[in-house]
Design a protein around this motif. Structure first.
Motif, PDB file in Angstrom:
ATOM      1  N   VAL B 176       0.836  -1.206   0.000  1.00 41.77           N
ATOM      2  CA  VAL B 176       0.000   0.000   0.000  1.00 41.77           C
ATOM      3  C   VAL B 176       0.869   1.254   0.000  1.00 41.77           C
ATOM      4  CG1 VAL B 176      -1.733   1.310   1.281  1.00 41.77           C
ATOM      5  CG2 VAL B 176      -1.892  -1.186   1.170  1.00 41.77           C
ATOM      6  N   VAL B 177       1.920   1.258   0.849  1.00 35.41           N
ATOM      7  CA  VAL B 177       2.820   2.411   0.906  1.00 35.41           C
ATOM      8  C   VAL B 177       3.447   2.659  -0.468  1.00 35.41           C
ATOM      9  CG1 VAL B 177       5.029   3.220   1.828  1.00 35.41           C
ATOM     10  CG2 VAL B 177       3.325   2.226   3.369  1.00 35.41           C
ATOM     11  N   GLY B 178       3.918   1.589  -1.116  1.00 36.63           N
ATOM     12  CA  GLY B 178       4.534   1.715  -2.436  1.00 36.63           C
ATOM     13  C   GLY B 178       3.566   2.289  -3.458  1.00 36.63           C
ATOM     14  N   LEU B 179       2.350   1.729  -3.510  1.00 36.66           N
ATOM     15  CA  LEU B 179       1.349   2.211  -4.476  1.00 36.66           C
ATOM     16  C   LEU B 179       0.982   3.664  -4.205  1.00 36.66           C
ATOM     17  CD1 LEU B 179      -0.958  -0.949  -4.658  1.00 36.66           C
ATOM     18  CD2 LEU B 179       0.496  -0.034  -6.482  1.00 36.66           C
ATOM     19  N   HIS B 180       0.916   4.020  -2.892  1.00 46.00           N
ATOM     20  CA  HIS B 180       0.599   5.404  -2.541  1.00 46.00           C
ATOM     21  C   HIS B 180       1.688   6.351  -3.039  1.00 46.00           C
ATOM     22  CE1 HIS B 180      -1.032   8.730  -0.270  1.00 46.00           C
ATOM     23  NE2 HIS B 180       0.103   8.884   0.384  1.00 46.00           N
ATOM     24  N   TYR B 181       2.954   5.943  -2.902  1.00 46.61           N
ATOM     25  CA  TYR B 181       4.052   6.823  -3.296  1.00 46.61           C
ATOM     26  C   TYR B 181       4.169   6.948  -4.809  1.00 46.61           C
ATOM     27  CZ  TYR B 181       5.620   7.478   1.464  1.00 46.61           C
ATOM     28  OH  TYR B 181       5.683   7.829   2.781  1.00 46.61           O
ATOM     29  N   VAL B 182       3.787   5.900  -5.574  1.00 49.49           N
ATOM     30  CA  VAL B 182       3.823   6.062  -7.035  1.00 49.49           C
ATOM     31  C   VAL B 182       2.579   6.777  -7.529  1.00 49.49           C
ATOM     32  CG1 VAL B 182       5.280   4.026  -7.356  1.00 49.49           C
ATOM     33  CG2 VAL B 182       2.792   3.799  -7.557  1.00 49.49           C
ATOM     34  N   GLY B 183       1.648   7.109  -6.610  1.00 50.42           N
ATOM     35  CA  GLY B 183       0.571   8.017  -6.973  1.00 50.42           C
ATOM     36  C   GLY B 183      -0.725   7.372  -7.441  1.00 50.42           C
ATOM     37  N   THR B 184      -0.935   6.094  -7.156  1.00 53.43           N
ATOM     38  CA  THR B 184      -2.214   5.487  -7.549  1.00 53.43           C
ATOM     39  C   THR B 184      -3.328   6.024  -6.654  1.00 53.43           C
ATOM     40  OG1 THR B 184      -1.950   3.641  -6.031  1.00 53.43           O
ATOM     41  CG2 THR B 184      -1.084   3.349  -8.250  1.00 53.43           C
ATOM     42  N   SER B 185      -4.578   5.819  -7.077  1.00 58.42           N
ATOM     43  CA  SER B 185      -5.712   6.257  -6.273  1.00 58.42           C
ATOM     44  C   SER B 185      -5.829   5.361  -5.050  1.00 58.42           C
ATOM     45  CB  SER B 185      -6.995   6.166  -7.093  1.00 58.42           C
ATOM     46  OG  SER B 185      -7.356   4.807  -7.233  1.00 58.42           O
ATOM     47  N   SER B 186      -6.572   5.854  -4.031  1.00 62.11           N
ATOM     48  CA  SER B 186      -6.726   5.078  -2.805  1.00 62.11           C
ATOM     49  C   SER B 186      -7.450   3.774  -3.105  1.00 62.11           C
ATOM     50  CB  SER B 186      -7.507   5.875  -1.761  1.00 62.11           C
ATOM     51  OG  SER B 186      -8.891   5.774  -1.987  1.00 62.11           O
ATOM     52  N   PHE B 187      -8.366   3.812  -4.101  1.00 64.16           N
ATOM     53  CA  PHE B 187      -9.136   2.614  -4.433  1.00 64.16           C
ATOM     54  C   PHE B 187      -8.209   1.497  -4.899  1.00 64.16           C
ATOM     55  CE2 PHE B 187     -11.814   0.018  -7.231  1.00 64.16           C
ATOM     56  CZ  PHE B 187     -12.862  -0.253  -6.372  1.00 64.16           C
ATOM     57  N   ILE B 188      -7.283   1.851  -5.792  1.00 68.90           N
ATOM     58  CA  ILE B 188      -6.318   0.873  -6.314  1.00 68.90           C
ATOM     59  C   ILE B 188      -5.367   0.431  -5.198  1.00 68.90           C
ATOM     60  CG2 ILE B 188      -4.475   0.478  -8.008  1.00 68.90           C
ATOM     61  CD1 ILE B 188      -6.990   0.963  -9.460  1.00 68.90           C
ATOM     62  N   ALA B 189      -4.827   1.389  -4.439  1.00 68.56           N
ATOM     63  CA  ALA B 189      -3.826   1.073  -3.421  1.00 68.56           C
ATOM     64  C   ALA B 189      -4.402   0.125  -2.373  1.00 68.56           C
ATOM     65  CB  ALA B 189      -3.319   2.366  -2.759  1.00 68.56           C
TER      66      ALA B 189
END
Lengths: 216, 216, 216
Positions: B176-189
């Motif tokens: 989740v942290v990784g996806l958040h930092y690459v800028g995906t939406s909260s839904f995807i993360a």
């Protein structure tokens, strides 16, 4: 801005942080040894160590409505505790060391002193009455150990240990209150309070002091 | 105000609520089955189900100082959980069903995934460092189950289950942290993080994965 | 500033404080008797008594984000509870009294009534929905007793007692909600609610009322 004030200020700030770190490491070590004694896996080890190290201070901060928590503001120490767990797992396993119950009690005594003195002082600074500050000190020192023991399915040492434990935190808290009211620096107040509590706990362990019991 | 932004916003807001609801229902179901297995009365059943469903998120919100709690703001879900208890009591009793320990573990795995991914994301949004966010995710996911188990007098699954459990929440939190930092939406993360954690937990249960133990 | 308003205001403020004090003393007494029954030392006695007296209200205030806590604002009552412990220790030991499990249950029933009615009212004043207020009342009343029981290593009475307990707090909470909505003063709402709950609990104990169980 005179150098006298800045040294005093440095001690107020950094003395307290130094104490928090030593207390955290002492309680983390007690959790680590307890986890090793129970042969928990790395996850259980990390959990017990975290609860022992950060549980009491976190409950105190929730009660005093203080934020951020020590471990939120100083994430470096989370990594230190995680590293301690990994090192302990490798070292204790390779040496086939078996920590005794006694081994847990020594670092626990150091954490008891520092956390109850420090918790009392932090509560005094938050402006609560003296008796409340002393109780906050007891909560800070005792609650981490209670969580550590509950998690490994032992009855909390603080409740069944017939040697003086929480009562030393109670007595030591009043030492801190007294020093605070005569106007000593936080470094002296917390340091002396912690020293008194830990020394008394060591003495209780060495000489086998007991609390008065029912049906004497 | 373009439609692209509003869809993204809708997903950020409602995606998170959808996840919270699915996770809550999954943990509520695990509490319900555990209570039925222990033959608790309707009061015990409601308590265990509430603790499982709302305990972890409430502790996370206390630690992050977030208010109002999910169950204070969305009282509809309190009634849903109460209705689940009543229905379960009537249905399970009339059918003489006996849920196995295994039956509790499946919804528990879904709750584990959604609550640890969602808890990590909520903590990131509150601005804490990554390692703290991951720990908040673990607390969100594990604490409800710990309360559920303690109340029915079982040693918490999270501490004695030798299969990977909390460590999956730890690993998934970093996803989740990784996806958040690459800028995906909260839904995807949150969705992807939850999927990874739940899938790994299912795999651990099906294939009997074990954590390394002492005395290899 | 008319006298009608000030009397009403006096009752709102002081009626609630009177209830809080009676409830605190009743739960403190239940903790004291439980500690005496288990032959805890003075430290264990003080801890169990404090948890029973202040635990439930403190958790309610953390959940509602209310500060300062009752025992922080009214430190006088900390000393009262400490004095109760000392007196009990001296008196019970000198008389060789042995409190029965039954002896704990009577003050516990009074605390149950006052704390669940009072907790519900305080939550209503904090502006939460009715169902949440009722749950806060249950938490206030039940949690102190749960902590008391957990600390002396008994399974919480609230979970295993097959007589109605928490469900009375649930029912009584709705009495308070109803009285609040028809506009009675807090003194009437809390007093009547507490009376109903405690009377029903007494009746349940005297007549041996039981909750429906599995496998009828």
């Amino acid at each position: 801005m005179t150098s006298g004030i800045s040294i005093a200020e440095w001690l107020v700030t950094n003395g307290n942080i130094a104490f928090e770190i030593i207390g955290t490491l002492a309680f983390a070590l007690s959790g680590l040894l307890e986890a090793a004694r129970k042969k928990l896996d790395i996850v259980g080890m990390a959990m017990v160590t975290f609860l022992a190290a950060f549980g009491g201070g976190t409950l105190r901060d929730i009660l005093l409505d203080r934020r951020p928590f020590f471990w939120v503001q100083n994430q470096f120490w989370i990594w230190v505790v995680l590293a301690m767990c990994l090192l302990a797992l490798i070292f204790i396993r390779s040496r086939h060391l078996e920590p005794t119950e006694r081994a847990t009690a020594w670092p626990d005594a150091i954490g008891l002193g520092i956390f109850s003195a420090g918790g009392t002082y932090i509560a005094l600074q938050a402006g609560v009455p003296a008796i409340v500050a002393v109780i906050m000190g007891i909560i800070t020192a005792v609650f981490g150990g209670v969580l550590r023991d509950v998690v490994v399915n032992e009855i909390p040492r603080a409740f069944v240990d017939h040697q003086p434990y929480s009562i030393l935190a109670f007595a030591g808290g009043w030492v801190v209150v007294g020093l605070h009211y005569v106007g000593t620096s936080s470094f002296i107040a917390v340091g002396l309070g912690a020293l008194v509590i830990t020394a008394l706990r060591f003495a209780a362990m060495i000489f086998g002091w007991r609390l008065p019991t029912w049906r004497v």
